[in-house]
Motif scaffolding. Sequence first.
Motif, short mmCIF file in Angstrom:
data_model
loop_
_atom_site.label_atom_id
_atom_site.label_comp_id
_atom_site.label_asym_id
_atom_site.label_seq_id
_atom_site.Cartn_x
_atom_site.Cartn_y
_atom_site.Cartn_z
N MET A 152 0.85 -1.17 0.00
CA MET A 152 0.00 0.00 0.00
C MET A 152 0.89 1.23 0.00
SD MET A 152 -3.05 1.16 2.58
CE MET A 152 -2.15 0.90 4.07
N SER A 153 0.50 2.24 -0.77
CA SER A 153 1.26 3.47 -0.88
C SER A 153 0.48 4.60 -0.23
CB SER A 153 1.49 3.79 -2.35
OG SER A 153 2.18 2.75 -2.96
N ILE A 154 1.23 5.54 0.37
CA ILE A 154 0.58 6.64 1.06
C ILE A 154 1.22 7.96 0.62
CG2 ILE A 154 0.16 7.72 3.29
CD1 ILE A 154 0.29 4.91 4.51
N VAL A 155 0.38 8.91 0.23
CA VAL A 155 0.80 10.27 -0.04
C VAL A 155 -0.12 11.15 0.77
CG1 VAL A 155 1.06 12.06 -1.78
CG2 VAL A 155 1.51 9.70 -2.38
N THR A 156 0.42 12.10 1.50
CA THR A 156 -0.44 12.95 2.32
C THR A 156 -0.29 14.42 1.92
OG1 THR A 156 1.27 13.22 4.00
CG2 THR A 156 -0.29 11.42 4.30
N TYR A 157 -1.32 15.17 2.19
CA TYR A 157 -1.30 16.61 2.00
C TYR A 157 -1.85 17.22 3.28
CZ TYR A 157 -2.43 21.27 0.43
OH TYR A 157 -2.50 22.64 0.33
N GLN A 158 -1.08 18.10 3.90
CA GLN A 158 -1.54 18.76 5.11
C GLN A 158 -1.62 20.25 4.83
OE1 GLN A 158 1.17 17.68 8.22
NE2 GLN A 158 0.23 15.69 8.50
N TRP A 159 -2.75 20.81 5.19
CA TRP A 159 -2.97 22.23 5.01
C TRP A 159 -2.65 22.89 6.33
CZ3 TRP A 159 -8.33 24.78 5.21
CH2 TRP A 159 -8.28 26.09 4.72
N GLU A 160 -1.61 23.71 6.36
CA GLU A 160 -1.14 24.31 7.61
C GLU A 160 -0.94 25.81 7.43
OE1 GLU A 160 2.48 22.23 8.37
OE2 GLU A 160 1.45 20.47 9.13
N GLY A 161 -0.81 26.50 8.55
CA GLY A 161 -0.52 27.93 8.51
C GLY A 161 -1.40 28.68 9.49
N SER A 162 -1.06 29.95 9.73
CA SER A 162 -1.82 30.73 10.70
C SER A 162 -3.22 31.03 10.19
CB SER A 162 -1.08 32.04 11.00
OG SER A 162 -0.95 32.81 9.81
N GLY A 163 -3.40 31.12 8.87
CA GLY A 163 -4.72 31.36 8.30
C GLY A 163 -5.67 30.21 8.56
N ALA B 206 -4.75 19.15 -4.67
CA ALA B 206 -5.09 19.35 -3.25
C ALA B 206 -4.73 20.77 -2.81
CB ALA B 206 -4.38 18.32 -2.39
N ALA B 207 -3.57 21.24 -3.20
CA ALA B 207 -3.14 22.58 -2.78
C ALA B 207 -4.03 23.67 -3.40
CB ALA B 207 -1.69 22.81 -3.18
N ARG B 208 -4.43 23.48 -4.63
CA ARG B 208 -5.23 24.49 -5.33
C ARG B 208 -6.69 24.47 -4.88
NH1 ARG B 208 -4.57 22.60 -10.21
NH2 ARG B 208 -6.53 21.46 -10.22
N GLU B 209 -7.26 23.30 -4.65
CA GLU B 209 -8.70 23.17 -4.43
C GLU B 209 -9.15 23.21 -2.97
OE1 GLU B 209 -11.01 22.95 -6.87
OE2 GLU B 209 -9.46 23.13 -8.40
N PHE C 210 -1.67 14.95 -7.66
CA PHE C 210 -2.24 14.91 -6.32
C PHE C 210 -1.89 16.19 -5.55
CE2 PHE C 210 -1.93 14.14 -1.80
CZ PHE C 210 -3.14 13.53 -1.51
N ASP C 211 -0.61 16.51 -5.51
CA ASP C 211 -0.15 17.68 -4.75
C ASP C 211 -0.75 18.98 -5.28
OD1 ASP C 211 1.37 16.10 -3.07
OD2 ASP C 211 3.23 16.36 -4.23
#
Length: 187
Positions: free
Chosen positions: A1-12, A166-169, A162-163
Amino acid sequence: MSIVTYQWEGSGVVRLAAAARNTLGPNKARAAFRRGINRTGDKTFTIVRRVVAKQVGLSQSKVTQKGGLRKIRANYQALEYLIISRGRFISLKEFKARQVRRGVSAAPWGKRQVFKSAFGPQINALGGHVFHRTSADRFPIAKMWGPAIPKEIVKDESRKAFDETAARELPPKIEHEIRRLMQGTAS
């Protein structure tokens, strides 16, 4: 199984989450985040499936079927969207293999090539699979394989798709869901 993650972080993100909880309450804020994550995840899943199919040289339905590609959507307990791929290497027979004079021609990774000294696509007893001899003798023979979807989904164009998606949407979708639940009371 493969895993790719995207975490949305920041003060906003922290300010947006706090404002949503204070204005909407914790349940509605969680619902807004869940909806935004699911809408972004569904769009990302579609794009990743399309890109992986092109990358390995199969149709999208075969990528879903042979690669075990599936999704687990965000729910009230877990605000995460998972794209999971379980599967092994795919037999060369799935890549339009055909017997030619010098071996077998097949198109894994979207590029047709000749596998010299291979045989099998027209032999009914072998089920259309492609084989090659492992020694100078008639037997043993070994089955030939193409790409594996779990390996392909985390590299090259599929990882990039993927990256970027996720970052744009994700931020605009979550913001839209929060505004929708506030019914226009915030800008």
